[in-house]
Design a protein around this motif. Structure first.
Motif, PDB file in Angstrom:
ATOM      1  N   GLN A 189       0.826  -1.207   0.000  1.00 50.45           N
ATOM      2  CA  GLN A 189       0.000   0.000   0.000  1.00 50.45           C
ATOM      3  C   GLN A 189       0.862   1.261   0.000  1.00 50.45           C
ATOM      4  O   GLN A 189       0.646   2.168  -0.789  1.00 50.45           O
ATOM      5  N   LEU A 196       3.060   6.525  -6.904  1.00 45.44           N
ATOM      6  CA  LEU A 196       2.213   7.556  -7.512  1.00 45.44           C
ATOM      7  C   LEU A 196       2.784   8.952  -7.286  1.00 45.44           C
ATOM      8  O   LEU A 196       2.206   9.932  -7.731  1.00 45.44           O
ATOM      9  N   MET A 198       3.492  10.224  -4.107  1.00 45.61           N
ATOM     10  CA  MET A 198       3.163  10.801  -2.805  1.00 45.61           C
ATOM     11  C   MET A 198       4.413  10.854  -1.934  1.00 45.61           C
ATOM     12  O   MET A 198       5.276   9.983  -2.012  1.00 45.61           O
ATOM     13  N   GLN A 211      -6.138   2.804   6.932  1.00 48.13           N
ATOM     14  CA  GLN A 211      -6.307   1.349   6.972  1.00 48.13           C
ATOM     15  C   GLN A 211      -5.878   0.780   8.310  1.00 48.13           C
ATOM     16  O   GLN A 211      -6.392  -0.242   8.754  1.00 48.13           O
ATOM     17  N   ARG A 288     -14.947   0.343   6.424  1.00 46.81           N
ATOM     18  CA  ARG A 288     -15.221   0.626   5.021  1.00 46.81           C
ATOM     19  C   ARG A 288     -14.270  -0.144   4.104  1.00 46.81           C
ATOM     20  O   ARG A 288     -13.076  -0.133   4.286  1.00 46.81           O
ATOM     21  N   LEU A 299     -23.311  -7.953  -0.849  1.00 45.83           N
ATOM     22  CA  LEU A 299     -22.710  -8.530  -2.041  1.00 45.83           C
ATOM     23  C   LEU A 299     -23.502  -9.718  -2.536  1.00 45.83           C
ATOM     24  O   LEU A 299     -23.749  -9.853  -3.734  1.00 45.83           O
TER      25      LEU A 299
ATOM     26  N   PHE B 102       1.095  -3.209 -10.226  1.00 41.97           N
ATOM     27  CA  PHE B 102       1.689  -4.278  -9.428  1.00 41.97           C
ATOM     28  C   PHE B 102       0.977  -5.613  -9.663  1.00 41.97           C
ATOM     29  O   PHE B 102      -0.196  -5.654 -10.028  1.00 41.97           O
ATOM     30  N   ASN B 106      -2.599  -3.742  -5.435  1.00 46.60           N
ATOM     31  CA  ASN B 106      -2.346  -2.694  -4.441  1.00 46.60           C
ATOM     32  C   ASN B 106      -3.269  -1.503  -4.573  1.00 46.60           C
ATOM     33  O   ASN B 106      -2.852  -0.363  -4.405  1.00 46.60           O
ATOM     34  N   LEU B 107      -4.537  -1.759  -4.862  1.00 49.10           N
ATOM     35  CA  LEU B 107      -5.511  -0.669  -4.804  1.00 49.10           C
ATOM     36  C   LEU B 107      -5.702  -0.281  -3.341  1.00 49.10           C
ATOM     37  O   LEU B 107      -5.475  -1.093  -2.446  1.00 49.10           O
ATOM     38  N   PHE B 108      -6.144   0.962  -3.114  1.00 47.71           N
ATOM     39  CA  PHE B 108      -6.399   1.392  -1.746  1.00 47.71           C
ATOM     40  C   PHE B 108      -7.789   0.894  -1.349  1.00 47.71           C
ATOM     41  O   PHE B 108      -8.800   1.357  -1.874  1.00 47.71           O
ATOM     42  N   PRO B 109      -7.883  -0.065  -0.418  1.00 46.53           N
ATOM     43  CA  PRO B 109      -9.150  -0.744  -0.168  1.00 46.53           C
ATOM     44  C   PRO B 109     -10.210   0.142   0.491  1.00 46.53           C
ATOM     45  O   PRO B 109     -11.386  -0.177   0.418  1.00 46.53           O
ATOM     46  N   HIS B 110      -9.780   1.248   1.111  1.00 49.06           N
ATOM     47  CA  HIS B 110     -10.750   2.103   1.807  1.00 49.06           C
ATOM     48  C   HIS B 110     -11.309   3.181   0.892  1.00 49.06           C
ATOM     49  O   HIS B 110     -12.033   4.056   1.352  1.00 49.06           O
ATOM     50  N   MET B 111     -10.941   3.131  -0.392  1.00 44.45           N
ATOM     51  CA  MET B 111     -11.457   4.121  -1.332  1.00 44.45           C
ATOM     52  C   MET B 111     -12.184   3.384  -2.458  1.00 44.45           C
ATOM     53  O   MET B 111     -11.821   2.274  -2.818  1.00 44.45           O
ATOM     54  N   GLU B 119      -7.155  10.028  -6.380  1.00 37.62           N
ATOM     55  CA  GLU B 119      -6.320  10.367  -5.226  1.00 37.62           C
ATOM     56  C   GLU B 119      -5.025  11.110  -5.591  1.00 37.62           C
ATOM     57  O   GLU B 119      -4.761  12.189  -5.076  1.00 37.62           O
ATOM     58  N   ALA B 120      -4.226  10.510  -6.478  1.00 34.88           N
ATOM     59  CA  ALA B 120      -2.902  11.110  -6.735  1.00 34.88           C
ATOM     60  C   ALA B 120      -2.997  12.459  -7.458  1.00 34.88           C
ATOM     61  O   ALA B 120      -2.335  13.414  -7.042  1.00 34.88           O
ATOM     62  N   TYR B 152     -16.087  -0.551  -4.103  1.00 35.72           N
ATOM     63  CA  TYR B 152     -14.820  -0.690  -3.387  1.00 35.72           C
ATOM     64  C   TYR B 152     -14.053  -1.852  -4.005  1.00 35.72           C
ATOM     65  O   TYR B 152     -14.654  -2.772  -4.571  1.00 35.72           O
ATOM     66  N   ASN B 154     -12.803  -4.522  -2.919  1.00 39.32           N
ATOM     67  CA  ASN B 154     -13.182  -5.896  -2.573  1.00 39.32           C
ATOM     68  C   ASN B 154     -14.514  -6.317  -3.195  1.00 39.32           C
ATOM     69  O   ASN B 154     -14.930  -7.459  -3.073  1.00 39.32           O
ATOM     70  N   GLN B 155     -15.173  -5.383  -3.871  1.00 39.72           N
ATOM     71  CA  GLN B 155     -16.400  -5.757  -4.580  1.00 39.72           C
ATOM     72  C   GLN B 155     -16.124  -6.008  -6.052  1.00 39.72           C
ATOM     73  O   GLN B 155     -17.050  -6.206  -6.836  1.00 39.72           O
ATOM     74  N   ARG B 168      -5.640   4.135 -12.444  1.00 42.71           N
ATOM     75  CA  ARG B 168      -5.060   4.958 -11.375  1.00 42.71           C
ATOM     76  C   ARG B 168      -3.674   5.474 -11.775  1.00 42.71           C
ATOM     77  O   ARG B 168      -3.351   6.641 -11.554  1.00 42.71           O
ATOM     78  N   ALA B 169      -2.888   4.587 -12.384  1.00 41.31           N
ATOM     79  CA  ALA B 169      -1.552   5.015 -12.808  1.00 41.31           C
ATOM     80  C   ALA B 169      -1.648   6.036 -13.946  1.00 41.31           C
ATOM     81  O   ALA B 169      -0.902   7.011 -13.982  1.00 41.31           O
TER      82      ALA B 169
END
Ligand SMILES: Nc1ncnc2c1ncn2[C@@H]1O[C@H](COP(=O)(O)OP(=O)(O)OP(=O)(O)O)[C@@H](O)[C@H]1O
Ligand SMILES: [Mg+2]
Lengths: 310, 259
Positions: A189, A196, A198, A211, A288, A299, B102, B106-111, B119-120, B152, B154-155, B168-169
């Motif tokens: 992560q 990116l 950051m 997270q 979340r 789901l 990757f 490595n996606l951000f799971p909370h977004m 984001e970037a 999200y 995970n969906q 994203r990249a």
């Protein structure tokens, strides 16, 4: 396709559950009987005195110190944890030393020390260190290069001293909790965030810490509860606008300490219950994007609509 | 001599060495990828392919050699014959122009998918939210996920997640894209959709360095194939030629296994 026959089976019986329920019911009845018939509880006395203005002020103090100590403790703890995981060896060392010191010293001792700092330094001043000594080297006696000076006792009132010492101690524990939380996040992560473009700060703030919260919040709930209870140590500063001190003072005054101890139990139970509700909502918020029970149900609903399985 | 040479190749590496403690993982990698070219890197497990990609955007510091991306030295500044390490901030700026995808997404799971893509550009480049939202939506549509913007990670299926990761990249408008085995973590039936997104990108002229075992992809869109083993480039050249007529014994035996 015809609807299959619904299952009509005899459910498994759990006779021992009923035995346990019966047993607990008897125990509860005995306990309630004892509460009602034992006159040493002095219920009426207790209810009359557990809401006096002094007690409510004490309650206010307890809550205020808990909230402030936790806010500063968490904030500082996050910084210490970030320093601990930093590539900078100086920061790592400082943060290790901090955690070592404040975890080693018991809170009650810390409170006594901070409450009496004015013995060590009656005045606090900001200026050039060793000014009088430097003055002597150059032949000037009594060189004072101070920006300002205040009396320690007026700056560090008992309330502030108590809050600061609890916050400093809390930060050490929170730092370990936050560090564990950050380390529980997949290193991929931070790497993706870095790739990116950051900065480390952005990656931590936007990607890693949110997270980590899932791991950080449950033990932080415990810490908050522990802090609430540890405010009863404030008398060692000494601070008296605090719940337990006020309740037991009433008990001593009327020579009926026990009912007021029971009142303290009830008060702490009530506040902790409120805290638990808050914790529930916080945990839900930071879950979340994780497969919680709710998400799974939602789901499977979606998959059902689309005719697939999850 | 200056650091910038805008007409030269997109990627030029000279004698890149990298060790982890005693283990020498890269032992002198020379490579040139021209602008708009797709370079496919092949090699057995542990040959240093991932490490090499991570060196290209300075996620790993190299021990010797030089890496030039878009005419700029990566991670260092040269003054006279001395090298100066660049500040973290400047290195982060260099990375903005290099997209990376990757193996494990490595996606951000909370977004949500859309937030991942936004984001970037929002945080790093500070672009306006409306612009970024529009561009992110268009990028998701381009990888065929317009209807998944609010999902999200995970969906989403693995293939969908990887396509979001590509979007994203791309949101940073990179000049160069690095792919580290982007399809190896996917179920076989999901590989195609990710490869298709990558092929589109290649046809649009994106310069790409792709570590993969997908020989078909190398043959179809590759301009250059590099075969690595034991931390060195064993063989390189036109993918179709190398795959048809590998010269080296090691290349031959490796290709025999993956074909
Ligand atoms: N951070 C690290 N610390 C120590 N050793 C490492 C590190 N990263 C990679 N290595 C080692 O370097 C060697 C090359 O690793 P690398 O991941 O680059 O190989 P690869 O060619 O990508 O292999 P694969 O096809 O399995 O992904 C391996 O032996 C690996 O164990
Ligand atoms: Mg690899």
């Amino acid at each position: 396709m015809s609807q299959p026959e619904p299952i009509r089976a005899v459910p498994v019986r759990h006779p021992w559950r009923w035995v346990a329920v019966g047993f607990l019911a008897v125990l509860t009845a005995m306990f309630v009987h004892m509460l009602v018939t034992n006159e040493n509880f002095h219920w009426r006395f207790m209810f009359r005195h557990m809401f006096t203005p002094a007690v409510l002020r004490g309650l206010q103090g307890t809550i205020l110190v808990t909230v402030l100590a936790m806010i500063f403790g968490i904030g500082l703890g996050v910084l210490v944890a970030i320093a601990r995981l930093s590539p900078n060896p100086v920061l790592r060392g400082v943060s290790w030393a901090y955690t070592w010191f404040f975890r080693a010293v018991p809170r009650i001792v810390l409170l006594a020390v901070f409450g009496n700092l004015n013995i060590l330094w009656p005045n606090l001043s900001l200026g050039v260190p060793f000014d009088t000594y430097i003055g002597k080297i150059f032949g000037v006696t009594d060189l004072h290069m101070r920006l300002f000076t205040v009396e320690t006792r007026s700056l560090l009132t008992g309330f502030i001293a108590g809050t600061i010492s609890l916050a400093l101690s809390e930060a050490a524990y929170m730092a370990e909790i936050v560090r564990a939380g950050m380390q529980s996040v997949d290193p991929g992560q931070e790497e993706a965030a870095t790739a990116l473009g950051m900065s480390r700060g952005q990656a931590l703030r936007r990607v890693v810490l949110p997270q980590a919260m899932r791991v950080i919040i449950p033990p932080t709930g415990n810490e908050t509860i522990a802090m609430l209870k540890d405010t009863s140590l404030l008398i060692y500063v000494p601070v008296t606008t605090e719940l337990f001190y006020q309740l037991s003072a009433i008990g001593s005054r009327f020579f009926l300490p026990f009912p007021m101890y029971v009142a303290a139990c009830l008060w702490y139970l009530a506040i902790v219950s409120v805290l638990l509700v808050g914790q529930y909502y916080l945990e839900r918020h930071f879950a979340r994007g994780h497969r919680t029970e709710q998400a799974r149900i939602r789901l499977s609903g979606i998959a059902g609509e689309q005719g697939g399985a999850v | 001599m200056t650091d910038v040479d805008p007409t030269g190749p997109m990627v030029r590496t000279v004698g890149v060495h990298k060790s982890f403690g005693r283990l020498e993982v890269l032992r002198g990698i020379d490579m040139v990828v021209e602008r708009g070219q797709v370079c496919v890197v092949l090699g057995p497990s542990g040959s240093g392919k991932s490490t090499f990609l991570r060196c290209l955007n300075h996620l790993e510091k190299i021990d010797a050699g030089e890496i030039w991306i878009d005419g700029r030295l990566v991670g260092y500044r040269r003054k006279g014959d001395k090298l100066y390490e660049l500040h973290d901030k400047v290195i982060a700026e260099q990375r903005r122009d290099i997209g990376m995808v990757f193996q494990r997404f490595n996606l951000f799971p909370h977004m949500t998918a859309l937030q991942n893509v936004m984001e970037a550009p929002l945080r790093v480049k500070g672009e306006s939210k409306a612009d970024v939202r529009e561009r992110a939506g268009a990028l998701l549509a381009r990888v065929g996920l317009a209807d998944k913007a609010t999902s999200y990670p995970n969906q989403l299926s693995g293939g969908q997640q990887q396509r979001v990761a590509i979007a994203r990249a791309l949101a940073m408008r990179p000049k160069l894209m690095l792919f580290d085995e982007p399809t190896s973590a996917l179920d076989p039936e999901l590989v195609g959709e990710v490869l298709d997104a990558m092929k589109d990108l290649a046809r649009e002229g994106m310069t790409m360095v792709v570590v993969t075992h997908e020989i078909g992809f190398a043959r179809e869109v590759g301009d250059l194939l590099v075969f690595m083993d034991g931390g060195v480039v064993v063989e390189s050249g036109n993918p179709r030629e190398v795959i048809a007529n590998p010269k080296h014994e090691r290349t031959k035996s490796f290709l025999a296994k993956v074909l």
